[in-house]
Design a protein around this motif. Structure first.
Motif, PDB file in Angstrom:
ATOM      1  N   THR A 286      27.435  18.379  47.361  1.00  0.00           N
ATOM      2  CA  THR A 286      28.858  18.141  47.616  1.00  0.00           C
ATOM      3  C   THR A 286      29.521  19.424  48.088  1.00  0.00           C
ATOM      4  O   THR A 286      29.235  20.505  47.574  1.00  0.00           O
TER       5      THR A 286
ATOM      6  N   THR B 242      33.261  21.096  48.759  1.00  0.00           N
ATOM      7  CA  THR B 242      34.709  20.990  48.594  1.00  0.00           C
ATOM      8  C   THR B 242      35.396  22.122  49.355  1.00  0.00           C
ATOM      9  O   THR B 242      34.809  23.169  49.610  1.00  0.00           O
TER      10      THR B 242
ATOM     11  N   TRP C 277      40.639  16.938  53.859  1.00  0.00           N
ATOM     12  CA  TRP C 277      39.619  17.714  53.144  1.00  0.00           C
ATOM     13  C   TRP C 277      40.270  18.991  52.637  1.00  0.00           C
ATOM     14  O   TRP C 277      40.368  19.984  53.327  1.00  0.00           O
TER      15      TRP C 277
ATOM     16  N   SER D 172      35.941  15.246  49.594  1.00  0.00           N
ATOM     17  CA  SER D 172      34.869  16.223  49.777  1.00  0.00           C
ATOM     18  C   SER D 172      33.850  15.683  50.768  1.00  0.00           C
ATOM     19  O   SER D 172      33.798  14.489  51.064  1.00  0.00           O
TER      20      SER D 172
END
Length: 313
Positions: free
Chosen positions: A78, A80, A116, A122
């Motif tokens: 993931t 971020t 985002w 994400s």
């Protein structure tokens, strides 16, 4: 030895062995992949504040990671992002050298609907590895959008706006790596005649005792703080068809704040990012006989009845 006692000891040893194996498996599973590469080139754009549509572009986040002991062969990571150095409401803000803010957004989808940033959306990417110690690489796209119509921004000294966005990479919730990417936007100074001038129409009687007058106007929209000049190809004309002399002035009646009227000359002003109205004032001196063989005449067929308006910036 009592048979019941022997069974009891074996049972306890089996339980202890199972617990140790469970702890070992948990320790192996808790390890996260190691990523030697976690980066993004960021993006740059040239922005036209007067364009009817948003400015958009695409960039990527790039990864090269190594499978650790206990990692599965397929790992979903993931990514971020924060809201840059100047967080806004729904979008981030891009800081200009002059202190003004240009609104923009990074998005996880090509439709530019999922922002985002620190708000929670994400990116994700799945890497497929071989054996323990093997590496895998991949990239995932993201999208940027600068909304149209931000015309009141100053272009700043170098006409550049910049920002820095921070990224974090997580493997099954565990932080693996962090990086940043740059954003750069150039705003080129720009001017346009946003409202075209209308016809300058005189109504004049041969040898009339008072001067004739006519007025029209146009609007100029320029990037905020950009100086510009409005000028005509001629300010004093004798019409070739009706033989009447007249003068044309810019800004005699209406002009942008801060500009000064100068008879028979160009008008200099400074853009505000908004439409600025400038008058075209015509004057036809009295006591001219003109040339007309009928009751009324027009100069529709005149060879010099069209003036050229120029905006220089």
């Amino acid at each position: 030895m009592d048979p019941a006692r022997t069974v009891h000891i074996v049972f306890r040893l089996a339980r202890l062995l199972a617990a140790a194996l469970a702890l070992l498996a948990a320790a192996q599973t808790a390890q996260a992949v190691s990523c030697a590469t976690f980066s993004s080139p960021g993006w740059s754009l040239t922005y036209d504040p007067f364009a009817a549509v948003a400015a958009t572009t695409t960039s990527t986040v790039n990864l090269t990671c190594t499978r650790q002991t206990g990692d599965p062969k397929n790992v979903t990571l993931t990514i971020t992002a924060n809201s840059g150095l100047n967080p806004g409401a729904a979008n981030q803000a891009l800081l200009a050298g002059s202190g003004a803010l240009l609104q923009y957004g990074n998005y996880t989808d090509a439709a530019d609907t999922l922002v985002w940033n620190s708000g929670g959306n994400s990116l994700s990417i799945t890497l497929s590895f071989g054996g323990i110690g093997s590496t895998a690489s991949g990239s995932v796209p993201f999208y940027a959008n600068i909304p149209a119509g931000q015309t009141t921004l100053p272009p700043s000294g170098a006409s550049f706006y910049t920002d820095t966005v921070s990224l974090q990479l997580l493997d099954r919730g565990t932080p693996v790596s962090a990086t940043t990417f740059p954003v750069s936007v150039a705003i080129n100074p720009f001017c346009t005649i946003s409202t075209a001038p209308g016809a300058l129409t005189f109504s004049y009687t041969s040898l009339q005792g008072t001067p004739g007058a006519a007025i029209s106007s146009f609007a100029v929209t320029c990037t905020n703080t950009v100086p510009y000049t409005a000028s005509l190809d001629a300010y004093s004309v004798t019409d070739a068809a009706v033989n009447l002399a007249y003068t044309v002035n810019l800004g005699q009646t209406t002009r942008p704040a801060g500009s000064a009227y100068s008879p028979g000359a160009a008008l200099s002003a400074t853009g505000s990012g908004l439409a600025q109205t400038i008058s075209i004032d015509g004057a036809m001196p009295a006591d001219q006989s003109g040339t007309c063989a009928t009751a009324t005449c027009t100069n529709a067929a005149s060879a010099n009845n069209i003036r050229t308006l120029m905006i220089t910036y």
